[in-house]
Design a protein around this motif. Sequence first.
Motif, PDB file in Angstrom:
ATOM      1  N   CYS A  19      45.585  33.010  26.617  1.00  0.00           N
ATOM      2  CA  CYS A  19      44.963  34.384  27.151  1.00  0.00           C
ATOM      3  C   CYS A  19      46.024  35.479  27.880  1.00  0.00           C
ATOM      4  O   CYS A  19      45.923  36.612  27.554  1.00  0.00           O
ATOM      5  CB  CYS A  19      43.814  34.133  28.018  1.00  0.00           C
ATOM      6  SG  CYS A  19      42.677  33.023  26.830  1.00  0.00           S
ATOM      7  N   ILE A  20      46.429  34.823  28.958  1.00  0.00           N
ATOM      8  CA  ILE A  20      47.352  35.709  29.766  1.00  0.00           C
ATOM      9  C   ILE A  20      48.547  35.949  29.117  1.00  0.00           C
ATOM     10  O   ILE A  20      49.105  37.343  29.553  1.00  0.00           O
ATOM     11  CB  ILE A  20      47.439  34.736  30.965  1.00  0.00           C
ATOM     12  CG1 ILE A  20      45.989  34.727  31.977  1.00  0.00           C
ATOM     13  CG2 ILE A  20      48.491  35.898  32.193  1.00  0.00           C
ATOM     14  CD1 ILE A  20      46.163  33.900  33.319  1.00  0.00           C
ATOM     15  N   MET A  21      49.438  35.428  28.477  1.00  0.00           N
ATOM     16  CA  MET A  21      50.478  35.776  27.827  1.00  0.00           C
ATOM     17  C   MET A  21      50.443  36.676  26.360  1.00  0.00           C
ATOM     18  O   MET A  21      51.085  37.090  25.839  1.00  0.00           O
ATOM     19  CB  MET A  21      51.188  34.499  27.579  1.00  0.00           C
ATOM     20  CG  MET A  21      51.609  33.596  28.765  1.00  0.00           C
ATOM     21  SD  MET A  21      52.569  34.505  30.064  1.00  0.00           S
ATOM     22  CE  MET A  21      54.216  34.067  29.404  1.00  0.00           C
ATOM     23  N   SER A  22      48.976  36.865  26.234  1.00  0.00           N
ATOM     24  CA  SER A  22      48.744  37.570  24.870  1.00  0.00           C
ATOM     25  C   SER A  22      48.961  39.016  25.060  1.00  0.00           C
ATOM     26  O   SER A  22      49.143  39.594  26.388  1.00  0.00           O
ATOM     27  CB  SER A  22      47.182  37.521  24.495  1.00  0.00           C
ATOM     28  OG  SER A  22      46.166  38.188  25.319  1.00  0.00           O
ATOM     29  N   LYS A  23      48.896  39.876  24.097  1.00  0.00           N
ATOM     30  CA  LYS A  23      49.031  41.264  24.026  1.00  0.00           C
ATOM     31  C   LYS A  23      47.605  41.960  24.583  1.00  0.00           C
ATOM     32  O   LYS A  23      47.519  43.136  24.607  1.00  0.00           O
ATOM     33  CB  LYS A  23      49.429  42.048  22.743  1.00  0.00           C
ATOM     34  CG  LYS A  23      48.561  41.662  21.602  1.00  0.00           C
ATOM     35  CD  LYS A  23      49.150  42.072  20.009  1.00  0.00           C
ATOM     36  CE  LYS A  23      48.164  41.840  19.258  1.00  0.00           C
ATOM     37  NZ  LYS A  23      48.686  42.404  18.178  1.00  0.00           N
ATOM     38  N   HIS A  24      46.789  41.137  24.744  1.00  0.00           N
ATOM     39  CA  HIS A  24      45.240  41.548  24.883  1.00  0.00           C
ATOM     40  C   HIS A  24      44.913  42.100  26.386  1.00  0.00           C
ATOM     41  O   HIS A  24      44.203  42.715  26.825  1.00  0.00           O
ATOM     42  CB  HIS A  24      44.172  40.832  24.386  1.00  0.00           C
ATOM     43  CG  HIS A  24      44.555  40.654  22.694  1.00  0.00           C
ATOM     44  ND1 HIS A  24      44.276  41.657  21.924  1.00  0.00           N
ATOM     45  CD2 HIS A  24      44.902  39.573  22.159  1.00  0.00           C
ATOM     46  CE1 HIS A  24      44.754  41.207  20.586  1.00  0.00           C
ATOM     47  NE2 HIS A  24      44.989  40.067  20.711  1.00  0.00           N
TER      48      HIS A  24
END
Length: 155
Positions: A19-24
């Motif tokens: 989640c945190i390392m995503s582009k979102h």
Amino acid sequence: MKIIDNFLPEHEFKRLESCIMSKHIPWYYNPGVDLLQFTHVMFEEKPSSDWFDIVHPIIDKIRVRMLFKVKVNLTTRTVFNRFTGYDVDWCDKTPDAYTSILYLNTNNGGTKIKGYDTIKSVANRFVTFNSSIEHGGITCTDQKRRVVLNFNYLL
């Protein structure tokens, strides 16, 4: 100071990391430091982000009595490892508060904690110390970014 490796079970850490390392996740430029840093404040005396729910397993595990702040810090790769400078978290408001850092990726950066050895950035490593202790980040040179979750709370 306390250091715990493999702090979260693998499946919980992978969910949080993805989640945190995503582009979102939205990142916000932090002009308060002398290098390229982005932050995402999830909680500051009350929830301040739709992403706050993903850190509940950590808050439950450390048995927080009162939560002050949860923030994700992202520093970009630098040519040389750079120390961001010392600061303290919440000690001016509550001297018995704690700071904990969860490292979300492994890299050659770390955290310098005054009076202690430098803590290396290792994914799923959790370090806890009194919030009145000066500390600061060290950028990485071997990854595109160094990402940590920072918690300030009372036990």
